[in-house]
Motif scaffolding. Structure first.
Motif, PDB file in Angstrom:
ATOM      1  N   PRO A   6     -69.166 -24.531  51.271  1.00 57.76           N
ATOM      2  CA  PRO A   6     -67.922 -24.912  50.603  1.00 57.76           C
ATOM      3  C   PRO A   6     -67.922 -26.401  50.259  1.00 57.76           C
ATOM      4  O   PRO A   6     -68.543 -27.215  50.941  1.00 57.76           O
ATOM      5  CB  PRO A   6     -66.840 -24.593  51.644  1.00 57.76           C
ATOM      6  CG  PRO A   6     -67.450 -23.573  52.544  1.00 57.76           C
ATOM      7  CD  PRO A   6     -68.910 -23.913  52.591  1.00 57.76           C
ATOM      8  N   THR A   7     -67.233 -26.749  49.170  1.00 59.62           N
ATOM      9  CA  THR A   7     -67.082 -28.143  48.787  1.00 59.62           C
ATOM     10  C   THR A   7     -65.598 -28.491  48.699  1.00 59.62           C
ATOM     11  O   THR A   7     -64.752 -27.620  48.473  1.00 59.62           O
ATOM     12  CB  THR A   7     -67.749 -28.459  47.420  1.00 59.62           C
ATOM     13  OG1 THR A   7     -67.017 -27.817  46.370  1.00 59.62           O
ATOM     14  CG2 THR A   7     -69.198 -28.002  47.414  1.00 59.62           C
TER      15      THR A   7
ATOM     16  N   ASP B 102     -61.727 -23.747  35.853  1.00 59.12           N
ATOM     17  CA  ASP B 102     -61.973 -22.298  35.850  1.00 59.12           C
ATOM     18  C   ASP B 102     -63.384 -21.931  36.275  1.00 59.12           C
ATOM     19  O   ASP B 102     -63.615 -20.828  36.783  1.00 59.12           O
ATOM     20  CB  ASP B 102     -61.710 -21.712  34.462  1.00 59.12           C
ATOM     21  CG  ASP B 102     -60.233 -21.666  34.121  1.00 59.12           C
ATOM     22  OD1 ASP B 102     -59.404 -21.852  35.041  1.00 59.12           O
ATOM     23  OD2 ASP B 102     -59.899 -21.456  32.937  1.00 59.12           O
ATOM     24  N   SER B 103     -64.351 -22.829  36.065  1.00 60.88           N
ATOM     25  CA  SER B 103     -65.746 -22.498  36.350  1.00 60.88           C
ATOM     26  C   SER B 103     -66.119 -22.680  37.822  1.00 60.88           C
ATOM     27  O   SER B 103     -67.254 -22.380  38.213  1.00 60.88           O
ATOM     28  CB  SER B 103     -66.677 -23.355  35.485  1.00 60.88           C
ATOM     29  OG  SER B 103     -66.499 -24.738  35.784  1.00 60.88           O
ATOM     30  N   LEU B 104     -65.204 -23.173  38.639  1.00 60.52           N
ATOM     31  CA  LEU B 104     -65.518 -23.393  40.054  1.00 60.52           C
ATOM     32  C   LEU B 104     -65.734 -22.065  40.773  1.00 60.52           C
ATOM     33  O   LEU B 104     -65.168 -21.029  40.407  1.00 60.52           O
ATOM     34  CB  LEU B 104     -64.388 -24.160  40.738  1.00 60.52           C
ATOM     35  CG  LEU B 104     -64.496 -25.682  40.754  1.00 60.52           C
ATOM     36  CD1 LEU B 104     -64.572 -26.256  39.353  1.00 60.52           C
ATOM     37  CD2 LEU B 104     -63.315 -26.301  41.523  1.00 60.52           C
ATOM     38  N   ARG B 105     -66.542 -22.122  41.816  1.00 68.52           N
ATOM     39  CA  ARG B 105     -66.707 -20.970  42.689  1.00 68.52           C
ATOM     40  C   ARG B 105     -65.481 -20.849  43.592  1.00 68.52           C
ATOM     41  O   ARG B 105     -64.685 -21.776  43.717  1.00 68.52           O
ATOM     42  CB  ARG B 105     -67.961 -21.133  43.552  1.00 68.52           C
ATOM     43  CG  ARG B 105     -69.249 -21.354  42.774  1.00 68.52           C
ATOM     44  CD  ARG B 105     -70.364 -21.826  43.691  1.00 68.52           C
ATOM     45  NE  ARG B 105     -70.017 -23.071  44.362  1.00 68.52           N
ATOM     46  CZ  ARG B 105     -70.821 -23.715  45.203  1.00 68.52           C
ATOM     47  NH1 ARG B 105     -72.029 -23.227  45.483  1.00 68.52           N
ATOM     48  NH2 ARG B 105     -70.437 -24.840  45.771  1.00 68.52           N
TER      49      ARG B 105
ATOM     50  N   LYS C  22     -57.889 -23.252  39.431  1.00 66.12           N
ATOM     51  CA  LYS C  22     -58.780 -22.674  40.435  1.00 66.12           C
ATOM     52  C   LYS C  22     -59.228 -23.739  41.433  1.00 66.12           C
ATOM     53  O   LYS C  22     -59.654 -24.822  41.055  1.00 66.12           O
ATOM     54  CB  LYS C  22     -59.997 -22.039  39.782  1.00 66.12           C
ATOM     55  CG  LYS C  22     -60.855 -21.234  40.751  1.00 66.12           C
ATOM     56  CD  LYS C  22     -61.907 -20.429  40.046  1.00 66.12           C
ATOM     57  CE  LYS C  22     -62.675 -19.558  41.033  1.00 66.12           C
ATOM     58  NZ  LYS C  22     -63.714 -18.746  40.363  1.00 66.12           N
ATOM     59  N   GLY C  23     -59.110 -23.426  42.711  1.00 66.67           N
ATOM     60  CA  GLY C  23     -59.595 -24.297  43.768  1.00 66.67           C
ATOM     61  C   GLY C  23     -58.627 -25.363  44.232  1.00 66.67           C
ATOM     62  O   GLY C  23     -58.917 -26.065  45.206  1.00 66.67           O
ATOM     63  N   TYR C  24     -57.476 -25.509  43.558  1.00 62.39           N
ATOM     64  CA  TYR C  24     -56.538 -26.565  43.931  1.00 62.39           C
ATOM     65  C   TYR C  24     -55.870 -26.231  45.256  1.00 62.39           C
ATOM     66  O   TYR C  24     -55.270 -25.169  45.414  1.00 62.39           O
ATOM     67  CB  TYR C  24     -55.488 -26.748  42.841  1.00 62.39           C
ATOM     68  CG  TYR C  24     -54.438 -27.782  43.167  1.00 62.39           C
ATOM     69  CD1 TYR C  24     -54.789 -29.101  43.446  1.00 62.39           C
ATOM     70  CD2 TYR C  24     -53.091 -27.442  43.196  1.00 62.39           C
ATOM     71  CE1 TYR C  24     -53.827 -30.055  43.738  1.00 62.39           C
ATOM     72  CE2 TYR C  24     -52.114 -28.392  43.475  1.00 62.39           C
ATOM     73  CZ  TYR C  24     -52.493 -29.690  43.746  1.00 62.39           C
ATOM     74  OH  TYR C  24     -51.543 -30.626  44.038  1.00 62.39           O
TER      75      TYR C  24
END
Length: 205
Positions: free
Chosen positions: A26-27, A47-50, A70-72
């Motif tokens: 994870p990052t 949008d392109s984040l895992r 995404k990811g926030y």
């Protein structure tokens, strides 16, 4: 647990994406993603984040546009990996920016949110912390690091709230960005790591 923390992105999404490909763990990116700005005529998007790539907002993000991206992770809280996080910071160049275009009034948590974040920190006392800015007591050190020992020094509600957290509990590691310098210093019982633009550091605990 293993997490890679990444410094300010500033809308450099191609470089950020290539960097993410280096890490299977994870990052967590520590703010100034660039959300709220346009790149090549398009709004910057995550949008392109895992699913394992997460981030907080800095002072150069539109907090309202971050919601739903995404990811926030949000304004403050504890990540799935047990990292306590606080978004936001004060823009020292706010007077030269345009409200709602490249500066946002809610770049920092309001006092109620900061008090709630402090209470949660007191309750959880996590060993790993990630914020965009740093506690107020680090400001002189950081001014020295950026070559401006005489300042100007701008006071910040975020920095003072983070200072309160640091006085409550000194975590093992505290990672932050915002200052655009690479710094790794022990202060008290805490290892403070300031990440430069898109600089990664991997921690295991």
């Amino acid at each position: 647990m293993k997490v890679t923390f990444i410094g300010d992105c500033h809308g450099l999404m191609d470089r950020y994406g290539r960097l993410l490909n280096r890490f299977s763990e994870p990052t967590l990116q520590v703010g100034d993603m660039g959300v709220g700005f346009r790149q090549n005529g398009e709004w910057i998007s995550t949008d392109s984040l895992r699913d394992t790539d997460r981030w907080i907002h800095g002072n150069h993000d539109n907090p309202d546009m971050c919601v739903g991206q995404k990811g926030y992770l949000g304004r403050y809280g504890v990540s799935h990996e047990g990292v306590f996080f606080v978004s936001g910071a004060f823009s020292v160049d706010a007077f030269y920016r345009r409200s709602g275009i490249d500066w946002w009034y809610n770049e920092q948590l309001n006092w109620e949110e900061l008090e709630q974040a402090i209470d949660l920190y007191r309750e959880t006392k996590t060993e790993i912390v990630a914020t965009h800015d740093c506690p107020r007591s680090l400001y002189q050190m950081m001014l020295n690091k950026i070559g401006k020992p005489e300042g100007p020094l701008y006071e910040s509600s975020t920095a003072h709230a983070l200072e309160k957290m640091f006085s409550i509990h000194q975590p093992k590691v505290w990672v932050f960005g915002h200052w655009h310098r690479s710094v790794d210093e022990m202060i008290g019982n805490t290892r403070f790591i300031c990440l430069n633009e898109l600089e990664p550091v991997t921690l295991e605990w």
